[in-house]
Design a protein around this motif. Structure first.
Motif, mmCIF file in Angstrom:
data_model
loop_
_atom_site.group_PDB
_atom_site.id
_atom_site.type_symbol
_atom_site.label_atom_id
_atom_site.label_comp_id
_atom_site.label_asym_id
_atom_site.label_seq_id
_atom_site.Cartn_x
_atom_site.Cartn_y
_atom_site.Cartn_z
ATOM 1 N N HIS A 93 1.073 -1.250 0.137
ATOM 2 C CA HIS A 93 0.327 -0.053 0.283
ATOM 3 C C HIS A 93 1.188 1.793 -0.398
ATOM 4 N N SER A 132 0.745 3.883 2.023
ATOM 5 C CA SER A 132 1.117 4.091 3.645
ATOM 6 C C SER A 132 2.900 3.929 3.882
ATOM 7 N N GLU A 151 3.780 6.896 4.472
ATOM 8 C CA GLU A 151 4.190 7.844 4.971
ATOM 9 C C GLU A 151 4.500 8.494 5.822
ATOM 10 N N ARG A 192 -0.093 -7.433 -4.273
ATOM 11 C CA ARG A 192 -0.796 -7.378 -3.153
ATOM 12 C C ARG A 192 -1.163 -9.370 -4.000
ATOM 13 N N GLN A 199 -2.646 2.875 -5.684
ATOM 14 C CA GLN A 199 -3.383 3.210 -4.573
ATOM 15 C C GLN A 199 -2.983 4.987 -5.283
ATOM 16 N N GLU A 209 -2.881 7.743 -1.989
ATOM 17 C CA GLU A 209 -2.508 8.538 -0.126
ATOM 18 C C GLU A 209 -2.794 10.080 -0.621
ATOM 19 N N PHE A 223 -7.787 1.441 11.069
ATOM 20 C CA PHE A 223 -6.454 0.349 9.667
ATOM 21 C C PHE A 223 -5.265 1.133 11.711
ATOM 22 N N PHE A 226 -2.528 2.561 11.349
ATOM 23 C CA PHE A 226 -1.836 3.919 11.642
ATOM 24 C C PHE A 226 -2.847 5.193 11.333
ATOM 25 N N THR A 227 -4.155 4.617 11.824
ATOM 26 C CA THR A 227 -5.395 5.851 12.225
ATOM 27 C C THR A 227 -6.415 6.135 13.284
ATOM 28 N N GLY A 257 -10.229 3.649 2.244
ATOM 29 C CA GLY A 257 -9.581 3.830 4.044
ATOM 30 C C GLY A 257 -9.695 5.538 3.877
ATOM 31 N N SER A 258 -9.819 5.782 5.332
ATOM 32 C CA SER A 258 -9.192 6.564 6.111
ATOM 33 C C SER A 258 -9.242 6.720 7.143
ATOM 34 N N GLY A 259 -8.391 7.863 8.081
ATOM 35 C CA GLY A 259 -9.013 8.372 9.680
ATOM 36 C C GLY A 259 -7.813 9.137 9.809
ATOM 37 N N ALA A 301 -5.219 11.507 6.486
ATOM 38 C CA ALA A 301 -4.712 10.235 5.712
ATOM 39 C C ALA A 301 -5.813 9.735 5.073
ATOM 40 N N PHE A 302 -5.977 9.305 3.917
ATOM 41 C CA PHE A 302 -6.613 8.401 3.414
ATOM 42 C C PHE A 302 -6.193 7.877 2.394
ATOM 43 N N GLY A 303 -6.717 6.459 1.617
ATOM 44 C CA GLY A 303 -5.334 5.771 0.501
ATOM 45 C C GLY A 303 -6.440 4.970 -0.343
#
Ligand code: PHE
Length: 414
Positions: A101, A103, A106, A125, A139, A141, A229, A231-232, A251-253, A272-274
């Motif tokens: 990913h 991320s 980051e 993946r 992706q 980010e 996640f 990391f968020t 996905g985000s947070g 952050a989002f991905g």
């Protein structure tokens, strides 16, 4: 046949017991299709850039070869997280892997000092095979941070963004439970975490309206749900109702303080989002098969122009060839990883390349007396550019069977 020495982007890597990369995967490194100006992924990418505007830095490309520390540890993935498994990720060796990913970068990008940024890249993946899954995809980010002193302007900015979103055009269902099962980090006060979350939601809702909002009949339906996640926190996922289906977008947070600490950032907070670009591009450009993003056929790229979302006009569809492959799995030895469906899919990909369209497990049973497991997979081959010959498919299937026998000691069932 895993590669014993891997040459990836001109560098040699020595394999070890974790190595699970084949030529069919490493050959995607450096293709950079997302940088071709008339490639749908690139067109979508630019569209998203233009939504966020010039205050966001577009971070230049970075190598997909990262350490497990970058991909997982720097983002607080626990040591036993399933994403780390060799059945799910591509390992060059114990030291290096292909990022799963965006991320993974980051910490690096925050450490470079960017406060508002977008970063697009190819990610890798291990996965199933069908029209919407490919082991290499893209992706983006995105992230934004506020310093302590900037926070005061956030509430006002949110109010402004709120008035810009026309409620006639978008119907938002917010099912998130911030502060309850979706916790606020101890270092954040509740107002801060809520304002950052609101800013994230408003920014993304605006983007979704720009991307999907042109379909006409009725407002665009968007749904925000809780997620997890490492990391968020709190974490969210967003889905869009488009062409009759809920589509997972991203996905985000709120960025974990542990991530920012590793980047040397102390008194800032943000989101952050991905997001996955292929799924969105497939519905917007009406691209029926994810393999098309990797084709070098001019009839594909020729159809698109920078800045324009246009429907793909399929060139003639050639007939498929379907084969079933059945085998007995070896008796599992203690300490040895059992056979995984992704192992089968990777062998098929390695040998059939872009000729494989779909793989399904159609039968799976245990022998009533011996308890041995049998699997039957249905493989569908199809070329995107010509009629595939029966003999060619036969040779591919035979090669797959031989590989299964040598690599996994399976026993063929005729
Ligand atoms: N990296 C996550 C994924 O691939 C998405 C994500 C990015 C989630 C940034 C939160 C913040 O699923």
């Amino acid at each position: 046949r895993y590669l014993s020495t891997l040459n990836i982007s001109g560098k040699d890597y020595v394999s070890d017991d974790l190595t699970n990369i084949r030529q069919s995967i490493s050959s995607h490194v450096g293709r950079n299709v997302y940088l071709l100006p008339n490639h749908p992924i690139s067109i979508l990418n630019s569209l998203i850039h233009s939504h966020f505007g010039p205050t966001y830095t577009v971070v230049p490309p970075k190598s997909p070869i990262v350490t497990p520390e970058q991909n997982f540890d720097s983002l607080s993935f626990p040591p036993d997280h399933p994403g780390r498994r060799a059945s799910d990720s591509y390992y060059i060796n114990r030291q290096w892997m292909l990022r799963t990913h965006t991320s993974a970068h980051e910490v690096e990008v925050f450490a470079e000092g960017h406060k508002r940024w977008l970063f697009t890249a190819d990610v890798y993946r291990r996965d199933e095979i069908d029209a919407s899954h490919h082991p290499v995809f893209h992706q983006m980010e995105g992230a934004r941070l506020w310093s302590n002193t900037e926070i005061s302007s956030l509430v006002e900015e949110n109010r402004q963004l709120e008035t810009e979103l026309s409620r006639q055009d978008i119907l938002i269902e917010d099912l998130t439970t911030i502060g309850q099962s979706n916790p606020i980090q101890p270092c954040h006060d509740e107002m801060l975490a809520r304002s950052i979350s609101t800013n994230l939601k408003l920014s993304i809702n605006g983007l979704l309206l720009k991307l999907f909002g042109t379909e006409g009949n009725g407002p665009l339906k968007v749904r925000w749900i809780d997620a997890y996640f490492p990391f968020t926190s709190p974490s969210y996922e967003v889905e869009v109702f488009y062409q009759g289906k809920w589509l997972e977008i991203l996905g985000s947070g709120v960025v974990a303080q542990s991530t920012l600490n590793k980047a040397g950032i102390k008194s800032e907070a943000g989101w952050a989002f991905g997001l996955g670009l292929e799924r969105i591009a497939m519905v917007l450009f009406q691209i029926p098969d994810i393999r098309l993003f990797w084709t070098t056929d001019e009839r594909f790229l020729q159809q698109f122009q920078p800045g324009l979302v246009t429907s793909f006009k399929p060139y003639s569809k050639y007939p498929p060839v379907t084969h079933d492959v059945s085998f007995w799995l070896p008796v599992v030895h203690e300490g040895k990883a059992p056979f995984h469906e992704n192992d089968f899919c990777d062998i098929v990909r390695d040998i059939a390349g872009e000729l494989v369209e779909d793989v399904k497990l159609i039968d799976n049973f245990a022998h009533p007396q011996t308890g041995r497991m049998s699997h039957c997979y249905r493989i569908q081959y199809r070329s995107m550019g010509r009629t595939l010959r029966q003999e060619e498919a036969n040779l591919i299937t035979q090669d797959i069977k031989n590989q299964l026998i040598t690599m996994f000691s399976v026993e063929s069932r005729g």
